[in-house]
Design an enzyme around this catalytic site. Sequence first.
Site, PDB file in Angstrom:
ATOM      1  N   HIS A 148      -1.351   0.577  -9.941  1.00 13.12           N
ATOM      2  CA  HIS A 148      -2.021  -0.404  -9.082  1.00 13.12           C
ATOM      3  C   HIS A 148      -2.613  -1.546  -9.914  1.00 13.12           C
ATOM      4  O   HIS A 148      -3.819  -1.776  -9.924  1.00 13.12           O
ATOM      5  CB  HIS A 148      -3.118   0.267  -8.244  1.00 13.12           C
ATOM      6  CG  HIS A 148      -3.404  -0.489  -6.967  1.00 13.12           C
ATOM      7  ND1 HIS A 148      -3.807   0.122  -5.801  1.00 13.12           N
ATOM      8  CD2 HIS A 148      -3.347  -1.821  -6.665  1.00 13.12           C
ATOM      9  CE1 HIS A 148      -3.986  -0.779  -4.852  1.00 13.12           C
ATOM     10  NE2 HIS A 148      -3.706  -1.970  -5.363  1.00 13.12           N
ATOM     11  N   GLU A 169      -3.631   7.614  -3.894  1.00 14.42           N
ATOM     12  CA  GLU A 169      -4.157   7.188  -5.196  1.00 14.42           C
ATOM     13  C   GLU A 169      -5.510   7.853  -5.483  1.00 14.42           C
ATOM     14  O   GLU A 169      -6.331   7.986  -4.585  1.00 14.42           O
ATOM     15  CB  GLU A 169      -4.335   5.664  -5.212  1.00 14.42           C
ATOM     16  CG  GLU A 169      -3.024   4.903  -5.139  1.00 14.42           C
ATOM     17  CD  GLU A 169      -3.217   3.395  -5.187  1.00 14.42           C
ATOM     18  OE1 GLU A 169      -4.316   2.930  -5.559  1.00 14.42           O
ATOM     19  OE2 GLU A 169      -2.275   2.674  -4.863  1.00 14.42           O
ATOM     20  N   ARG A 172       0.871  -1.175   0.000  1.00 17.45           N
ATOM     21  CA  ARG A 172       0.000   0.000   0.000  1.00 17.45           C
ATOM     22  C   ARG A 172       0.906   1.223   0.000  1.00 17.45           C
ATOM     23  O   ARG A 172       1.961   1.232   0.655  1.00 17.45           O
ATOM     24  CB  ARG A 172      -0.927   0.029   1.228  1.00 17.45           C
ATOM     25  CG  ARG A 172      -2.111  -0.912   1.141  1.00 17.45           C
ATOM     26  CD  ARG A 172      -3.104  -0.464   0.075  1.00 17.45           C
ATOM     27  NE  ARG A 172      -4.341  -1.232   0.060  1.00 17.45           N
ATOM     28  CZ  ARG A 172      -4.577  -2.285  -0.722  1.00 17.45           C
ATOM     29  NH1 ARG A 172      -3.609  -2.703  -1.538  1.00 17.45           N
ATOM     30  NH2 ARG A 172      -5.726  -2.909  -0.693  1.00 17.45           N
TER      31      ARG A 172
END
Length: 369
Positions: free
Chosen positions: A329, A311, A282
């Site tokens: 991602h 993000e 993450r």
Amino acid sequence: MGSEEHQKPKILLLGTIEHAHDAWSRITSIADIIQPTSTDRTSFLSECASGAFSSCLLAYRTFDSTTLTGPLDQDLISALPSSIKYICHVGAGYDAISIPACTARGIRVSNTPGAVDEATADCALFLLLGAMRNFNAGMTALRRNEWRGGTEDQVKEEEEEEKKTTKKTIKMPPLGRDPRGKTLGILGMGGIGKCLARKVAGAFGMKVQYLNRRRDWEGEKELREQGSPRVEVEWVETMEELLGTSDVLSLNLPLNAETRHIISTKEFAMMKPGIVIINTARGAVMDEAALVEALESGQVQSVGLDVYENEPEIHPGLLANPNVMLVPHMGTWTVETETKMEEWAISNVQMAIEEGKLRSIVPEQRNMQ
């Protein structure tokens, strides 16, 4: 028949089923599916307050449903009806769900840990090789209609040389480094980390060391005695040792209050100069602003990133740096893995309905199973 249908449990579907339609058909045969009509968090909270979901037993939640509900934080969990007893999340990471809030309300949460291991480790392998070999500089140069390209300083030097000689020079990026014989440090060696350890040892001949809160004797034995190739990994006891002796660092730990910014200015200073960092966990486990500074100083040579702190926004300093390899991602972005994730989450739904428990309850709630 009508009475039996009326007694079916109700499932709140947050998101859509994209791949595992056969598995989902089993759920539709034993449960009624309720879908929100709202399109944003405010209207979703209003829909919750209206009682539209008042008899739902569980919520099936996709990653993309965040665009509808926002994070499942204290406020949203409090707004859910008291009938909700389970949240079945499609994904390994569940930092968008407040586990303490769920636990306080007696809501059990599941994720899909094993389903993502291979694909995420493959993505880490791609980023590792690309970052070590400095492929990003060459690829971006080609899109500028240049051959290989180079750093900004190199380009300026070559342009000055061209002015003197009137001869066009070929801009060259800095040489990369071979992975063979280098040491990979894994911070957080769970399922993904173990997959990555096998891949780098087998394909690249890298040495592997790791840091977990506790030594994973079973994981070490599994790597040493099962599967192919057989891998010896070494446990290190401190963060300082891991960072100071690793040529490449892979972040493979979950995001929570304890791990947010676990890599920041202090940790960058501990690192072996010229380290390469890979993050498929993450974004917020690493302080992006501090990372940009470490890259600019040369303490960190290059990075490969699949995840970002805010993000879909990416720090401008990362976008501008040719030594940063970026993927949006896509660690689990394959048909096979997305299908496995949905099937795993659906198996949690089915077990909750039929047995009153979850196949893969999150670790923080194991005592609730």
